[in-house]
Write an enzyme that holds these catalytic residues in place. Structure first.
Site, PDB file in Angstrom:
ATOM      1  N   ALA A   7       0.842  -1.195   0.000  1.00  0.00           N
ATOM      2  CA  ALA A   7       0.000   0.000   0.000  1.00  0.00           C
ATOM      3  C   ALA A   7       0.874   1.240   0.000  1.00  0.00           C
ATOM      4  O   ALA A   7       1.501   1.576   1.004  1.00  0.00           O
ATOM      5  CB  ALA A   7      -0.921  -0.007   1.220  1.00  0.00           C
ATOM      6  N   THR A  10      -0.028   6.328  -3.608  1.00  0.00           N
ATOM      7  CA  THR A  10      -0.880   6.507  -4.777  1.00  0.00           C
ATOM      8  C   THR A  10      -1.664   5.257  -5.129  1.00  0.00           C
ATOM      9  O   THR A  10      -2.852   5.334  -5.437  1.00  0.00           O
ATOM     10  CB  THR A  10      -0.029   6.928  -5.995  1.00  0.00           C
ATOM     11  OG1 THR A  10       0.709   8.101  -5.661  1.00  0.00           O
ATOM     12  CG2 THR A  10      -0.911   7.229  -7.195  1.00  0.00           C
ATOM     13  N   LYS A  13      -0.876  -2.289  -4.495  1.00  0.00           N
ATOM     14  CA  LYS A  13      -0.550  -3.438  -5.332  1.00  0.00           C
ATOM     15  C   LYS A  13      -0.669  -4.706  -4.494  1.00  0.00           C
ATOM     16  O   LYS A  13      -0.415  -4.695  -3.295  1.00  0.00           O
ATOM     17  CB  LYS A  13       0.865  -3.306  -5.899  1.00  0.00           C
ATOM     18  CG  LYS A  13       1.076  -2.067  -6.762  1.00  0.00           C
ATOM     19  CD  LYS A  13       2.512  -1.977  -7.241  1.00  0.00           C
ATOM     20  CE  LYS A  13       2.741  -0.725  -8.072  1.00  0.00           C
ATOM     21  NZ  LYS A  13       4.153  -0.633  -8.538  1.00  0.00           N
ATOM     22  N   TYR A 100      20.655   1.815   9.052  1.00  0.00           N
ATOM     23  CA  TYR A 100      20.069   3.070   9.512  1.00  0.00           C
ATOM     24  C   TYR A 100      20.410   3.268  10.991  1.00  0.00           C
ATOM     25  O   TYR A 100      20.459   2.305  11.755  1.00  0.00           O
ATOM     26  CB  TYR A 100      18.549   3.010   9.341  1.00  0.00           C
ATOM     27  CG  TYR A 100      17.972   4.073   8.431  1.00  0.00           C
ATOM     28  CD1 TYR A 100      18.592   4.432   7.244  1.00  0.00           C
ATOM     29  CD2 TYR A 100      16.779   4.717   8.759  1.00  0.00           C
ATOM     30  CE1 TYR A 100      18.051   5.396   6.415  1.00  0.00           C
ATOM     31  CE2 TYR A 100      16.225   5.679   7.931  1.00  0.00           C
ATOM     32  CZ  TYR A 100      16.868   6.016   6.760  1.00  0.00           C
ATOM     33  OH  TYR A 100      16.327   6.968   5.938  1.00  0.00           O
ATOM     34  N   ALA A 108       8.963   1.236   5.536  1.00  0.00           N
ATOM     35  CA  ALA A 108       8.752  -0.181   5.242  1.00  0.00           C
ATOM     36  C   ALA A 108       8.904  -0.471   3.760  1.00  0.00           C
ATOM     37  O   ALA A 108       9.452  -1.515   3.373  1.00  0.00           O
ATOM     38  CB  ALA A 108       7.365  -0.605   5.724  1.00  0.00           C
ATOM     39  N   ASP A 109       8.443   0.448   2.909  1.00  0.00           N
ATOM     40  CA  ASP A 109       8.542   0.215   1.468  1.00  0.00           C
ATOM     41  C   ASP A 109       9.991   0.223   1.001  1.00  0.00           C
ATOM     42  O   ASP A 109      10.389  -0.586   0.154  1.00  0.00           O
ATOM     43  CB  ASP A 109       7.712   1.239   0.697  1.00  0.00           C
ATOM     44  CG  ASP A 109       8.067   2.687   1.038  1.00  0.00           C
ATOM     45  OD1 ASP A 109       8.713   2.934   2.085  1.00  0.00           O
ATOM     46  OD2 ASP A 109       7.670   3.582   0.265  1.00  0.00           O
TER      47      ASP A 109
END
Length: 260
Positions: A7, A10, A13, A100, A108-109
């Site tokens: 998610a 925009t 998927k 990081y 997450a993406d």
């Protein structure tokens, strides 16, 4: 059946994976689809009739959409007791170590895309450019570490910000058919500048990796909805990959389940 959901800001998927297949390959699924964020409710119909036994989701679009997705999945599952697995960044997951400073702060993406890219290209350093609402350009080390990256406004956001925050610059239609960098009209000049900024960030990331690894190839993985607009303006080699976040989710699902 395994349901994977990505998610974004925009679009949403999704992909369905046959968990009973003897061999599991990240990115190999039975069915996939995509809907606009505002059409999340239509996913109930898209998933109807499938026997879903596991669900893994990545959401970077806020709590409201998370709630909509939960309702859609639970409606699809009915009475089946299936827990929803929300993917989140960690210090190490899916074969990728996260460097990081605060590993959980990484989107997450971005982490899922890095895992997906590493699964496809496990042998060396990488640059992963995801071109969507925002453009992210991330680097992986030769040892499979997520080093860090860049975040900049996506191609559409970059162009619309000029129209919104200046008095005389128009909103332009983005296209990739420009043949010269120095445009002779304002609309084309805006498009040229935005495309050059996007391509320049990607090329700069690859150049930095080449300085770190002068004797190794640096594959550049290009993903996201605006990738096809930016790609013709790159002066470097690249590999176009769709659904990189879903591939990352699938990789994690395979590694963390004996049956999928």
């Amino acid at each position: 059946m395994l349901l994977l959901v990505d998610a974004g800001n925009t679009r949403i998927k999704w992909a369905l994976v046959d968990r009973s297949a003897p061999e599991q390959t990240p990115g190999k699924w039975l069915q996939q689809g995509s809907v606009a964020r505002a059409e999340a409710g239509t996913l109930i119909e898209a998933w109807r009739g499938f026997s879903i036994g596991r669900v893994m989701l990545s959401n970077v679009a806020g709590h409201e959409l998370r709630g909509e997705l939960e309702r859609a999945v639970l409606h699809t599952l009915g009475t089946r007791p299936v827990a929803l697995e929300w993917f989140a960044s960690a210090a190490e997951l899916g074969g990728v170590r996260n460097r990081y400073l605060n590993p959980t702060q990484l989107g997450a993406d971005r982490f899922a895309a890095a895992i997906g890219a590493h699964a496809l290209f496990p042998e060396g350093p990488l640059v992963v450019a995801t071109c969507g609402t925002a453009t992210t350009v991330d680097a992986l080390s030769a040892g499979g570490e997520f080093i860090g990256g860049m975040i900049l406004p996506g191609l559409g956001l970059m162009a619309s910000s000029l129209a919104k925050n200046t008095a005389q610059l128009p909103q332009v239609a983005l296209q990739s058919t420009l043949t010269q960098p120095f445009a002779d009209n304002t609309d084309a000049a805006i498009v040229s500048g935005c495309l050059a900024a996007q391509a320049g960030a990607i090329e700069r990331a690859v150049a930095a990796q080449m300085r770190t690894y002068p004797n190794l190839p640096i594959p550049c993985i290009l993903a996201g909805g605006a990738a096809d607009l930016i790609a013709p303006h790159l002066s470097i080699d690249y590999t176009r990959v769709d659904n990189l976040v879903l591939i990352g989710l699938h990789t994690v699902a395979i590694q963390h389940s004996p049956t999928c």
